[in-house]
Design a protein around this motif. Sequence first.
Motif, short mmCIF file in Angstrom:
data_model
loop_
_atom_site.label_atom_id
_atom_site.label_comp_id
_atom_site.label_asym_id
_atom_site.label_seq_id
_atom_site.Cartn_x
_atom_site.Cartn_y
_atom_site.Cartn_z
N THR A 1 0.82 -1.21 0.00
CA THR A 1 0.00 0.00 0.00
C THR A 1 0.85 1.26 0.00
O THR A 1 0.35 2.35 -0.27
N SER A 2 2.15 1.12 0.27
CA SER A 2 3.08 2.24 0.14
C SER A 2 4.44 1.67 -0.23
O SER A 2 4.88 0.68 0.35
N SER B 1 4.92 2.58 11.11
CA SER B 1 4.22 1.31 10.91
C SER B 1 4.40 0.81 9.48
O SER B 1 4.51 1.61 8.53
N ASP B 2 4.43 -0.50 9.33
CA ASP B 2 4.55 -1.08 8.00
C ASP B 2 3.29 -0.84 7.18
O ASP B 2 2.18 -0.84 7.71
N PRO B 3 3.44 -0.69 5.86
CA PRO B 3 2.26 -0.71 4.99
C PRO B 3 1.72 -2.14 4.90
O PRO B 3 2.30 -3.07 5.48
N SER C 1 11.16 0.50 0.16
CA SER C 1 12.32 1.11 0.81
C SER C 1 11.94 1.69 2.17
O SER C 1 10.77 2.02 2.42
N ILE C 2 12.94 1.77 3.01
CA ILE C 2 12.79 2.41 4.33
C ILE C 2 13.78 3.56 4.37
O ILE C 2 14.99 3.36 4.14
N THR C 3 13.29 4.74 4.61
CA THR C 3 14.14 5.93 4.62
C THR C 3 14.49 6.34 6.05
O THR C 3 13.82 5.94 7.02
#
Length: 206
Positions: free
Chosen positions: A111-112, A120-122, A190-192
Amino acid sequence: STRDWSSDVCSSDLSITQATQSLTIAAGSSTIAYYGTTTITPSGYSGTGNITYTVGSGCSLSSGTLTVTASSGTCTITATIAADTNYSAATSNTLTITRTTAPLTITSTTTSSSKVYGASDPTFSFTSSGLKNSETISSVTNTFTGTGSYNSTTAPTNVGSYTITPSSAVFAGSASASNYSITYATASYSITQATQSLTKIGRAHV
């Protein structure tokens, strides 16, 4: 004397027998994927008798449209035209249809495509394209690979770039993966870095 020829009558019987006829059937395609269809067309006949078909297992025929209901092997189709007043019955050639698997694409989704570290995770899921006969997929395994040699079915938590790869689709009910040629398509994630603040606290002077 004169003979009366009118009393001499000759007669004979004349019979007309049924003519023979031929019947040919053709398919729009001889190789059909699972739950695909093709048209069966009869030709070459002369009579008006009813045409009936004999169809082997793994295929069905309705109103001239053949549907393949299995994903491997072959099925055969023959046709027969009934006799009418002028023509005798005839049987067609035999068609052989090769059955194959249907193409199916399963794609990982999110979802993202990114999140900030600590958020929180998508929601991770999947979509599919190419399912037949109202069949459904109940679950797919999503595997995350990427930064720092990460490789897990659990979503990553550290900053980095990752690829989500689906696999091991589980089909609902009596549906089977064996009826499909499955292509698994990936998604990017990705995680920023999170921003942080620093508050300076001064020392009181006496």
